[in-house]
Design a protein around this motif. Structure first.
Motif, PDB file in Angstrom:
ATOM      1  N   THR B  84       0.764  -1.148  -0.139  1.00  0.00           N
ATOM      2  CA  THR B  84      -0.002  -0.013   0.089  1.00  0.00           C
ATOM      3  C   THR B  84       0.966   1.380  -0.075  1.00  0.00           C
ATOM      4  O   THR B  84       0.280   2.382   0.170  1.00  0.00           O
ATOM      5  CB  THR B  84      -0.919  -0.163   1.158  1.00  0.00           C
ATOM      6  N   MET B  86       4.353   3.923   0.459  1.00  0.00           N
ATOM      7  CA  MET B  86       4.904   4.820   1.453  1.00  0.00           C
ATOM      8  C   MET B  86       3.768   6.298   1.146  1.00  0.00           C
ATOM      9  O   MET B  86       3.722   6.618  -0.213  1.00  0.00           O
ATOM     10  CB  MET B  86       6.296   5.383   1.159  1.00  0.00           C
ATOM     11  N   VAL B 116      -5.093   3.539   7.899  1.00  0.00           N
ATOM     12  CA  VAL B 116      -4.205   2.276   7.833  1.00  0.00           C
ATOM     13  C   VAL B 116      -4.813   1.037   8.562  1.00  0.00           C
ATOM     14  O   VAL B 116      -4.851   0.046   7.699  1.00  0.00           O
ATOM     15  CB  VAL B 116      -2.815   2.588   8.478  1.00  0.00           C
ATOM     16  N   HIS B 123       1.826  -2.607   7.206  1.00  0.00           N
ATOM     17  CA  HIS B 123       2.562  -1.920   7.777  1.00  0.00           C
ATOM     18  C   HIS B 123       3.699  -1.913   6.983  1.00  0.00           C
ATOM     19  O   HIS B 123       4.738  -2.834   7.125  1.00  0.00           O
ATOM     20  CB  HIS B 123       2.790  -2.267   9.211  1.00  0.00           C
ATOM     21  N   SER B 124       4.152  -0.743   6.287  1.00  0.00           N
ATOM     22  CA  SER B 124       5.389  -1.177   5.190  1.00  0.00           C
ATOM     23  C   SER B 124       6.469  -0.159   5.430  1.00  0.00           C
ATOM     24  O   SER B 124       7.471  -0.200   4.538  1.00  0.00           O
ATOM     25  CB  SER B 124       4.859  -0.804   3.719  1.00  0.00           C
ATOM     26  N   ILE B 125       6.311   0.625   6.800  1.00  0.00           N
ATOM     27  CA  ILE B 125       7.504   1.534   6.850  1.00  0.00           C
ATOM     28  C   ILE B 125       8.331   1.038   8.314  1.00  0.00           C
ATOM     29  O   ILE B 125       7.882   0.855   9.152  1.00  0.00           O
ATOM     30  CB  ILE B 125       6.629   2.889   7.274  1.00  0.00           C
ATOM     31  N   ASN B 135       9.988  -2.073  12.118  1.00  0.00           N
ATOM     32  CA  ASN B 135       8.493  -1.590  11.304  1.00  0.00           C
ATOM     33  C   ASN B 135       7.962  -0.643  12.601  1.00  0.00           C
ATOM     34  O   ASN B 135       7.685  -0.984  13.760  1.00  0.00           O
ATOM     35  CB  ASN B 135       7.689  -2.661  11.442  1.00  0.00           C
ATOM     36  N   ASN B 139       2.919   3.192   9.393  1.00  0.00           N
ATOM     37  CA  ASN B 139       2.892   3.776   8.027  1.00  0.00           C
ATOM     38  C   ASN B 139       3.396   5.057   8.270  1.00  0.00           C
ATOM     39  O   ASN B 139       3.414   5.910   7.189  1.00  0.00           O
ATOM     40  CB  ASN B 139       1.743   3.320   7.167  1.00  0.00           C
ATOM     41  N   TYR B 142       5.502  10.039   6.865  1.00  0.00           N
ATOM     42  CA  TYR B 142       5.146  10.008   5.514  1.00  0.00           C
ATOM     43  C   TYR B 142       6.236  11.321   4.965  1.00  0.00           C
ATOM     44  O   TYR B 142       6.854  11.940   5.606  1.00  0.00           O
ATOM     45  CB  TYR B 142       3.791  10.549   5.156  1.00  0.00           C
TER      46      TYR B 142
END
Lengths: 180, 296
Positions: B84, B86, B116, B123-125, B135, B139, B142
């Protein structure tokens, strides 16, 4: 041509498959992406036991989104395989017979696939919602603290892929003219 | 801060982000379907070898699966892709904007915090990029790029930027004497380098001029433009058309399987630059060029 495949895939069956074959997989996949590969490689390097045996396994390069209410797993399409290239020969030496991801691979991976009479399969990039429908069971095996990068075992049905490198070392990414 | 209007804005941001993760803009869907029907015709050609037919059949299968996936994501209201992305925010602030910059930053954070979990985003960040890569589970952070606009309150525009394609970004400092032809060749080379990795068919954003870092922002800004809308300047419109043609000739094809169509759209943004240079950046989006817009 379209073929139904049951995992585990035996060596004789792997040898019959050719690049561009469209397969629908049924059975168990091990899910691992960047972080899990790095951690498995570190365990192998220090001679520690792995959290599972990789013998005969098929690895799917993927990290799922969160599951919605009623979903077994969230959206779960493939990630770019090339990032796992440096780990693939090592994993195949441990018994992995096929990997699933998206996009091209290195020459080293092609050699490893050929040596193991293995396969590299491409799943359809970006199609996470579609792949979530193919997953019937999912459980965490290790590295739960890595969130979407945990090592998983999933059961899939009618999971669509295309053979991108076959056991003879033929690759769909070979023959393209890329001259401008 | 927490009056009704800020909460409304947070909700709006969250709703638009969730919608963007499962639905593409109509003109992009149209471009995908048009490409699919082109491949349907290509596979029917009689005078092609087996290898070529196999390439085209695989490329067609990629587009068929994308169409099926978009149907499922739209019906089930789940992310079309597990990545999904950043969040990259473009804040255009007008003289009537009722919020300060720091208020807007908090509102955007609030919107993301709602989107989210609400949209089942991955959870990609990670926090520290090099040493720990833990992690954040939110997310956040930004990325935000600020700019002013002359009239009204302005807008917030978002890219849900997947990293399969982000990893294929490229920048180069070209010579100021580079011809448009050589420029097209250079951009095409960058796309060839990306090959099948960024989930083609792709949308390509090109930023030309300014400085090294700004050309990257311009390239991202180009990705914000609606598919099907050319640059308003005739020369740049022409450049976009020529770049699109050149990228189609790469034969990368959907999924990297090969074929005469690879890109869905090319958009160029430009800015003045120094007499000594010609910076260029390419931002590639996978076919899932997900974007959202909220008016301030």
């Amino acid at each position: 041509m379209r073929k139904e495949i049951q995992i585990p895939i035996g060596e004789d069956e792997r040898k019959k498959l050719r690049i561009y074959d469209q397969l629908y997989l049924n059975g168990q996949l091990i899910v691992a992406r960047d972080s899990a590969h790095k951690r498995l490689a570190a365990l192998l390097k220090e001679g520690s036991p792995l959290p599972l045996s990789l013998k005969g396994k098929v690895i799917y390069y993927m990290g799922p989104a969160q599951a919605a209410v009623g979903q077994i797993i969230g959206s779960c399409g493939p990630t770019t395989s090339a990032r796992m290239d440096p780990f693939t020969a090592m994993m195949m030496d441990e018994g992995v017979v096929a990997t699933i991801g998206k996009g091209p691979r290195s020459e080293e991976v092609r050699d490893a696939v050929k040596k193991a009479n293995g396969l590299y399969l491409t799943a359809f990039g970006g199609c996470g919602a579609l792949y979530a429908k193919c997953v019937k069971k999912s459980r965490v095996i290790a590295f739960v603290e890595d969130g979407p990068e945990a090592l998983l075992e999933i059961e899939v049905e009618n999971f669509p892929v295309i053979v991108a490198i076959d056991s003879a070392g033929n690759s769909v990414f070979d023959k393209k003219k890329l001259d401008v | 801060m927490h009056n009704k209007s800020t909460e409304d804005l947070e909700r709006q941001i969250a709703d638009r982000l969730i919608e963007a993760s499962s639905t593409l803009e109509p003109s992009l869907v149209e471009a995908l379907l048009k490409m699919k029907s082109a491949y349907e015709n290509l596979v029917k050609q009689q005078d092609i070898c087996d290898e070529r037919r196999n390439q085209l059949l695989s490329s067609l299968q990629v587009l068929t699966m994308i169409e099926e996936n978009l149907k499922i994501a739209g019906q089930d209201k789940v992310p079309m892709c597990q990545d999904t992305g950043m969040f990259v925010v473009f804040a255009d602030i007008g003289p009537q904007c009722p919020y300060t910059m720091s208020e807007l930053e908090q509102i955007i954070t609030g919107g993301i915090q709602k989107a989210v979990p609400g949209g089942y985003f991955r959870h990609s960040i990670v926090e520290d990029p090099l040493f720990h890569r833990t992690n954040t589970g939110t997310n956040l952070p930004y990325v935000i790029h600020w700019r002013t606009c002359e009239h009204g309150s302005g807008s917030l525009r978002f890219l849900l930027k997947g990293f399969g394609s982000e990893n294929c970004s490229a920048s180069r400092m070209l010579s100021p004497t580079t011809s448009p032809d050589a420029f097209i060749e250079e951009v095409t080379r960058m796309v060839i380098e990306a090959g099948g990795k960024p989930c083609p068919p792709i949308v390509v954003g090109v930023g030309v001029g300014s400085t090294a870092e700004m050309s990257g922002v311009l390239a991202k800004r180009a990705l914000l433009r609606e598919v099907g809308i050319h640059h308003s300047d005739e020369e740049y419109k022409n450049l976009e058309e020529r770049l699109l043609n050149s990228i189609q000739k790469t034969e990368i094809g959907p999924g990297g399987f090969g074929g005469p169509l690879t890109a869905l759209w090319v958009a160029v943004e430009h800015m003045g630059t120094h007499i000594a240079g010609l910076p260029v950046s390419v931002a590639i989006s996978c076919w899932a060029d997900r974007k959202a817009r909220v008016e301030l």
